[in-house]
Design an enzyme around this catalytic site. Structure first.
Site, PDB file in Angstrom:
ATOM      1  N   ARG A   1      48.602  64.819 -70.282  1.00 24.00           N
ATOM      2  CA  ARG A   1      49.271  64.591 -68.988  1.00 24.00           C
ATOM      3  C   ARG A   1      48.882  65.850 -68.168  1.00 24.00           C
ATOM      4  NH1 ARG A   1      51.928  61.863 -72.470  1.00 24.00           N
ATOM      5  NH2 ARG A   1      53.471  63.737 -72.535  1.00 24.00           N
TER       6      ARG A   1
ATOM      7  N   GLU B   1      58.786  70.006 -84.617  1.00 24.72           N
ATOM      8  CA  GLU B   1      60.204  69.606 -85.694  1.00 24.72           C
ATOM      9  C   GLU B   1      59.743  69.688 -86.986  1.00 24.72           C
ATOM     10  OE1 GLU B   1      63.886  66.527 -85.191  1.00 24.72           O
ATOM     11  OE2 GLU B   1      61.835  66.175 -84.159  1.00 24.72           O
TER      12      GLU B   1
HETATM   13  P1  AMP Z   1      57.574  70.928 -75.804  1.00 22.16           P
HETATM   14  O1  AMP Z   1      56.632  71.865 -76.484  1.00 22.16           O
HETATM   15  O2  AMP Z   1      58.983  70.686 -76.492  1.00 22.16           O
HETATM   16  O3  AMP Z   1      58.157  71.733 -74.461  1.00 22.16           O
HETATM   17  O4  AMP Z   1      57.156  69.821 -75.352  1.00 22.16           O
HETATM   18  C1  AMP Z   1      56.203  69.525 -74.409  1.00 22.16           C
HETATM   19  C2  AMP Z   1      55.037  68.768 -74.441  1.00 22.16           C
HETATM   20  O5  AMP Z   1      55.534  67.559 -75.198  1.00 22.16           O
HETATM   21  C3  AMP Z   1      54.527  68.245 -73.099  1.00 22.16           C
HETATM   22  O6  AMP Z   1      53.302  68.386 -73.348  1.00 22.16           O
HETATM   23  C4  AMP Z   1      55.147  66.864 -72.891  1.00 22.16           C
HETATM   24  O7  AMP Z   1      53.880  66.036 -72.332  1.00 22.16           O
HETATM   25  C5  AMP Z   1      55.588  66.328 -74.193  1.00 22.16           C
HETATM   26  N1  AMP Z   1      56.911  65.913 -74.152  1.00 22.16           N
HETATM   27  C6  AMP Z   1      58.074  66.385 -74.898  1.00 22.16           C
HETATM   28  N2  AMP Z   1      59.141  65.841 -74.510  1.00 22.16           N
HETATM   29  C7  AMP Z   1      58.798  64.896 -73.763  1.00 22.16           C
HETATM   30  C8  AMP Z   1      59.431  63.787 -73.149  1.00 22.16           C
HETATM   31  N3  AMP Z   1      60.829  63.418 -73.389  1.00 22.16           N
HETATM   32  N4  AMP Z   1      58.623  62.735 -72.405  1.00 22.16           N
HETATM   33  C9  AMP Z   1      57.550  62.928 -72.293  1.00 22.16           C
HETATM   34  N5  AMP Z   1      56.753  63.903 -72.684  1.00 22.16           N
HETATM   35  C10 AMP Z   1      57.265  64.782 -73.413  1.00 22.16           C
END
Ligand code: AMP
Length: 176
Positions: free
Chosen positions: A63, A100
């Site tokens: 996205r 995780e």
């Molecule tokens: P992070 O590495 O935890 O910051 O996760 C970021 C990535 O996971 C991004 O590419 C987001 O598109 C996706 N992502 C994580 N959590 C969500 C969520 N609650 N809703 C949509 N996309 C998420």
């Protein structure tokens, strides 16, 4: 305080228990399908870095691509895709990062950014910050300069911003 992003929040759909139980997925497809909202989103993200020299805008699969490409055009910068392992056809620089459970790998073409280039990293959601921080490490290793990060929305309660340290981090919508 008045919430200036109410118009946008209405176009971000909460999908409960997706992709797994306990996760609330922030679905931006209603926003993308509204041309005024999409244009305004791109304008705000690009506008936040208007005063900066930006050579390349990096979009994170998948996205992130949708938002990063028009931001790159708005800033007069090149667009670079950062992809999951095994998707890019040319020689890559890879960076692994902690999930995780287990690890994942992101890749970028080795010749996509050069030493000293100024790079803006764009994704749809800032959650724990692990993904964006891994991309910043990759940019560092390639000798380029990550000037900042831009996200459509930030899940502030997950504390991802701290992982991005002192770099300029802009999110259009914040969920406390
Ligand atoms: P992070 O590495 O935890 O910051 O996760 C970021 C990535 O996971 C991004 O590419 C987001 O598109 C996706 N992502 C994580 N959590 C969500 C969520 N609650 N809703 C949509 N996309 C998420």
């Amino acid at each position: 305080m008045e919430d200036r992003t109410g118009w946008l929040k209405e176009l971000i759909r909460d999908v409960y228990d997706f992709p797994k139980p306990g996760v609330t997925f922030k679905d931006i497809t209603p926003l993308l399908s509204d041309p005024d909202a999409f244009a305004k989103t791109v304008g705000e993200l690009a506008g936040a870095f208007n005063g900066e020299v930006v050579d390349k805008v990096l979009g994170i699969e998948a996205r992130g691509f949708i938002v990063a490409a028009p931001v790159a055009l708005a800033l007069g910068a090149g667009f670079v895709p950062v992809r999951k392992a095994g998707k890019l056809p040319w020689q890559v620089h890879a960076e692994s990062y902690q999930l995780e459970y287990g690890t994942d790998i992101l890749e970028m073409h080795q010749d996509a950014i050069g030493p000293g280039e100024r790079v803006l990293i764009v994704d749809d959601v800032l959650a724990t910050g692990g993904t964006a921080a891994a991309v910043a490490r990759m940019v560092d290793h390639m000798g380029a300069d990550p000037v900042g990060f831009a996200f459509v929305l930030e899940l502030a309660f997950l504390g991802g911003r701290a992982k991005l340290r002192d770099r300029d981090t802009f999110s259009l919508v914040t969920y406390e």
